[in-house]
Scaffold this motif. Structure first.
Motif, PDB file in Angstrom:
ATOM      1  N   ILE A  74      21.294  64.258  20.213  1.00  0.00           N
ATOM      2  CA  ILE A  74      22.607  63.651  20.430  1.00  0.00           C
ATOM      3  C   ILE A  74      23.235  64.285  21.666  1.00  0.00           C
ATOM      4  O   ILE A  74      23.515  65.486  21.684  1.00  0.00           O
ATOM      5  N   GLU A  75      23.447  63.483  22.672  1.00  0.00           N
ATOM      6  CA  GLU A  75      24.036  63.980  23.922  1.00  0.00           C
ATOM      7  C   GLU A  75      25.451  64.499  23.670  1.00  0.00           C
ATOM      8  O   GLU A  75      26.234  63.877  22.938  1.00  0.00           O
ATOM      9  N   ASN A  76      25.786  65.636  24.284  1.00  0.00           N
ATOM     10  CA  ASN A  76      27.101  66.261  24.088  1.00  0.00           C
ATOM     11  C   ASN A  76      27.426  66.393  22.593  1.00  0.00           C
ATOM     12  O   ASN A  76      28.501  65.982  22.125  1.00  0.00           O
ATOM     13  N   PHE A  77      26.480  66.970  21.860  1.00  0.00           N
ATOM     14  CA  PHE A  77      26.615  67.071  20.410  1.00  0.00           C
ATOM     15  C   PHE A  77      27.871  67.834  20.002  1.00  0.00           C
ATOM     16  O   PHE A  77      28.469  67.540  18.964  1.00  0.00           O
ATOM     17  N   ALA A  78      28.290  68.793  20.783  1.00  0.00           N
ATOM     18  CA  ALA A  78      29.487  69.574  20.442  1.00  0.00           C
ATOM     19  C   ALA A  78      30.720  68.667  20.377  1.00  0.00           C
ATOM     20  O   ALA A  78      31.539  68.769  19.455  1.00  0.00           O
ATOM     21  N   VAL A  79      30.861  67.759  21.353  1.00  0.00           N
ATOM     22  CA  VAL A  79      31.993  66.833  21.360  1.00  0.00           C
ATOM     23  C   VAL A  79      31.869  65.849  20.205  1.00  0.00           C
ATOM     24  O   VAL A  79      32.847  65.528  19.524  1.00  0.00           O
ATOM     25  N   TYR A  80      30.645  65.370  19.973  1.00  0.00           N
ATOM     26  CA  TYR A  80      30.391  64.457  18.858  1.00  0.00           C
ATOM     27  C   TYR A  80      30.805  65.099  17.541  1.00  0.00           C
ATOM     28  O   TYR A  80      31.504  64.496  16.721  1.00  0.00           O
ATOM     29  N   LEU A  81      30.368  66.326  17.329  1.00  0.00           N
ATOM     30  CA  LEU A  81      30.637  67.034  16.086  1.00  0.00           C
ATOM     31  C   LEU A  81      32.124  67.300  15.889  1.00  0.00           C
ATOM     32  O   LEU A  81      32.684  67.028  14.820  1.00  0.00           O
ATOM     33  N   PHE A  82      32.783  67.821  16.918  1.00  0.00           N
ATOM     34  CA  PHE A  82      34.182  68.199  16.760  1.00  0.00           C
ATOM     35  C   PHE A  82      35.084  66.976  16.617  1.00  0.00           C
ATOM     36  O   PHE A  82      36.120  67.047  15.956  1.00  0.00           O
ATOM     37  N   SER A  83      34.687  65.839  17.207  1.00  0.00           N
ATOM     38  CA  SER A  83      35.449  64.601  17.027  1.00  0.00           C
ATOM     39  C   SER A  83      35.523  64.233  15.554  1.00  0.00           C
ATOM     40  O   SER A  83      36.579  63.840  15.047  1.00  0.00           O
ATOM     41  N   GLY A  84      34.387  64.354  14.863  1.00  0.00           N
ATOM     42  CA  GLY A  84      34.369  64.050  13.439  1.00  0.00           C
ATOM     43  C   GLY A  84      35.093  65.091  12.610  1.00  0.00           C
ATOM     44  O   GLY A  84      35.782  64.757  11.635  1.00  0.00           O
ATOM     45  N   ILE A  85      34.955  66.363  12.976  1.00  0.00           N
ATOM     46  CA  ILE A  85      35.618  67.436  12.232  1.00  0.00           C
ATOM     47  C   ILE A  85      37.131  67.274  12.272  1.00  0.00           C
ATOM     48  O   ILE A  85      37.828  67.475  11.265  1.00  0.00           O
ATOM     49  N   VAL A  86      37.665  66.894  13.421  1.00  0.00           N
ATOM     50  CA  VAL A  86      39.114  66.700  13.553  1.00  0.00           C
ATOM     51  C   VAL A  86      39.599  65.626  12.583  1.00  0.00           C
ATOM     52  O   VAL A  86      40.636  65.780  11.915  1.00  0.00           O
ATOM     53  N   VAL A  87      38.852  64.538  12.486  1.00  0.00           N
ATOM     54  CA  VAL A  87      39.222  63.452  11.572  1.00  0.00           C
ATOM     55  C   VAL A  87      39.194  63.934  10.127  1.00  0.00           C
ATOM     56  O   VAL A  87      40.132  63.699   9.346  1.00  0.00           O
ATOM     57  N   MET A  88      38.102  64.605   9.752  1.00  0.00           N
ATOM     58  CA  MET A  88      37.950  65.021   8.367  1.00  0.00           C
ATOM     59  C   MET A  88      38.950  66.108   7.985  1.00  0.00           C
ATOM     60  O   MET A  88      39.397  66.168   6.831  1.00  0.00           O
ATOM     61  N   ASN A  89      39.315  66.971   8.920  1.00  0.00           N
ATOM     62  CA  ASN A  89      40.340  67.975   8.630  1.00  0.00           C
ATOM     63  C   ASN A  89      41.689  67.331   8.365  1.00  0.00           C
ATOM     64  O   ASN A  89      42.439  67.755   7.474  1.00  0.00           O
ATOM     65  N   LEU A  90      42.013  66.295   9.146  1.00  0.00           N
ATOM     66  CA  LEU A  90      43.266  65.576   8.928  1.00  0.00           C
ATOM     67  C   LEU A  90      43.262  64.913   7.556  1.00  0.00           C
ATOM     68  O   LEU A  90      44.231  65.030   6.794  1.00  0.00           O
ATOM     69  N   PHE A  91      42.172  64.251   7.230  1.00  0.00           N
ATOM     70  CA  PHE A  91      42.072  63.598   5.917  1.00  0.00           C
ATOM     71  C   PHE A  91      42.166  64.626   4.794  1.00  0.00           C
ATOM     72  O   PHE A  91      42.921  64.450   3.837  1.00  0.00           O
ATOM     73  N   GLY A  92      41.388  65.700   4.887  1.00  0.00           N
ATOM     74  CA  GLY A  92      41.346  66.686   3.818  1.00  0.00           C
ATOM     75  C   GLY A  92      42.695  67.343   3.582  1.00  0.00           C
ATOM     76  O   GLY A  92      43.088  67.572   2.433  1.00  0.00           O
ATOM     77  N   GLU A  93      43.419  67.640   4.663  1.00  0.00           N
ATOM     78  CA  GLU A  93      44.708  68.307   4.497  1.00  0.00           C
ATOM     79  C   GLU A  93      45.746  67.367   3.915  1.00  0.00           C
ATOM     80  O   GLU A  93      46.496  67.735   3.007  1.00  0.00           O
ATOM     81  N   VAL A  94      45.821  66.130   4.414  1.00  0.00           N
ATOM     82  CA  VAL A  94      46.804  65.183   3.887  1.00  0.00           C
ATOM     83  C   VAL A  94      46.502  64.871   2.426  1.00  0.00           C
ATOM     84  O   VAL A  94      47.379  64.975   1.551  1.00  0.00           O
ATOM     85  N   PHE A  95      45.258  64.483   2.144  1.00  0.00           N
ATOM     86  CA  PHE A  95      44.875  64.082   0.790  1.00  0.00           C
ATOM     87  C   PHE A  95      45.018  65.253  -0.184  1.00  0.00           C
ATOM     88  O   PHE A  95      45.612  65.124  -1.259  1.00  0.00           O
ATOM     89  N   GLY A  96      44.470  66.413   0.182  1.00  0.00           N
ATOM     90  CA  GLY A  96      44.493  67.556  -0.714  1.00  0.00           C
ATOM     91  C   GLY A  96      45.894  68.044  -1.023  1.00  0.00           C
ATOM     92  O   GLY A  96      46.255  68.255  -2.189  1.00  0.00           O
ATOM     93  N   ASN A  97      46.715  68.217  -0.001  1.00  0.00           N
ATOM     94  CA  ASN A  97      48.059  68.754  -0.218  1.00  0.00           C
ATOM     95  C   ASN A  97      49.013  67.722  -0.810  1.00  0.00           C
ATOM     96  O   ASN A  97      49.869  68.061  -1.632  1.00  0.00           O
ATOM     97  N   ALA A  98      48.878  66.451  -0.402  1.00  0.00           N
ATOM     98  CA  ALA A  98      49.750  65.418  -0.968  1.00  0.00           C
ATOM     99  C   ALA A  98      49.484  65.228  -2.457  1.00  0.00           C
ATOM    100  O   ALA A  98      50.414  65.008  -3.245  1.00  0.00           O
ATOM    101  N   SER A  99      48.226  65.333  -2.868  1.00  0.00           N
ATOM    102  CA  SER A  99      47.882  65.145  -4.280  1.00  0.00           C
ATOM    103  C   SER A  99      48.436  66.269  -5.160  1.00  0.00           C
ATOM    104  O   SER A  99      48.629  66.093  -6.360  1.00  0.00           O
TER     105      SER A  99
END
Length: 288
Positions: A74-99
């Protein structure tokens, strides 16, 4: 003079998000309280917003990129990986703390009346406070790797962020209601957050799901709002830094078919969560 009967509402019931908007100052106070409580007694404070995702990225990059050699495929795998991590961190924090927000503020709810939806919404805003620093780090990495997005790619990032916000807040209100009556809901939330990272193309490419699993599984996979949100971030941040054809990077019909579908799914989850929350909020203080 007595108020008109039409203006009266049953005790403990409010107008949902309309009351949240009408109490913006109170919402700001709750957001400030949540941030202060979270970092009370810490030395680094908000710097944890940079450190935690940085360590998470490093662990995943070494495990998946170096050991499993995905960084070669995967070209520029670091950018690919961190793009997804940012999304999942946002989801996890909103969902986890709101619940957990209603139960966590049970003492306050039993003492005074205030719109209950202030608590899950405040956790959404707190999550965005942590989301911005991660986004800044991602942008720096993108510029270093030659990021040149067009307008459509920038809009994809905005839409992806809105999908995550609506979907996670809807789930958060849904499980916040469950959590008042059944404390097992907290464990289910933790399981969902754990599985969500692996059920979305964060550590691998979507094409692996399409090629290795049944067609109906791929269809369900693409109906997951998190899958589409992650791919929209890949399209907006990672894709402009690569040289390979779009067909290898972006799922077919991502913008024209899957994105509108997941907007509908996210809106439906939000509607269900909002309706259930408002139907049961009159019982929260008694149950807590």
């Amino acid at each position: 003079m007595n108020a008109p009967v039409s203006h009266l509402r049953p005790p403990g019931q409010d107008r949902g998000l309309r009351d949240v908007l009408a109490n913006r100052f109170l919402l700001k106070l709750i957001v400030d309280k949540e941030i202060q409580i979270r970092y009370r007694g810490t030395v680094l404070g908000l710097l944890w917003s940079y450190l935690k995702p940085g360590v998470q990225f490093l662990v995943f990059y070494i495990a998946m990129g170096v050991f499993l050699e995905l960084n070669r495929g995967i070209e520029n795998f670091a950018v690919y990986l961190f793009s997804g991590i940012v999304v999942m961190n946002l989801f996890g924090e909103v969902f986890g703390n709101a619940s957990r927000s209603v139960v966590a503020n049970g003492g306050l709810l039993k003492k005074i009346y205030l719109p209950r939806q202030l608590f899950p919404v405040s956790n959404l805003l707190v999550a965005f406070v942590h989301f911005v620093p991660q986004l800044a780090i991602l942008l720096i990495a993108c510029f270093i790797t030659g990021w040149r997005p067009d307008l459509k790619q920038l809009l994809a990032v905005i839409v992806g962020t809105l999908i995550v916000a609506v979907f996670s807040l809807g789930l958060g209100m849904l499980f916040a209601t469950f959590n008042v009556f059944f404390r097992d809901a907290e464990n289910i939330v933790d399981l969902i957050v754990m599985v969500a990272t692996w059920a979305s193309p964060v550590l691998y490419m979507w094409i692996m799901v399409r090629d290795k699993l049944w067609e109906w599984v791929y269809f369900v996979y693409m109906l997951n709002p998190l899958t589409v949100a992650v791919e929209l971030f890949h399209y907006g941040f990672w894709f402009p830094t690569t040289d390979m054809p779009q067909i290898w990077h972006v799922p077919p019909h991502l913008l024209t078919w899957w994105t509108p579908l997941t907007i509908v799914v996210s809106a439906l989850i939000f509607f269900i969560g909002d309706r259930l929350f408002r139907a049961q909020e009159g019982n929260f203080a008694q149950e807590l």
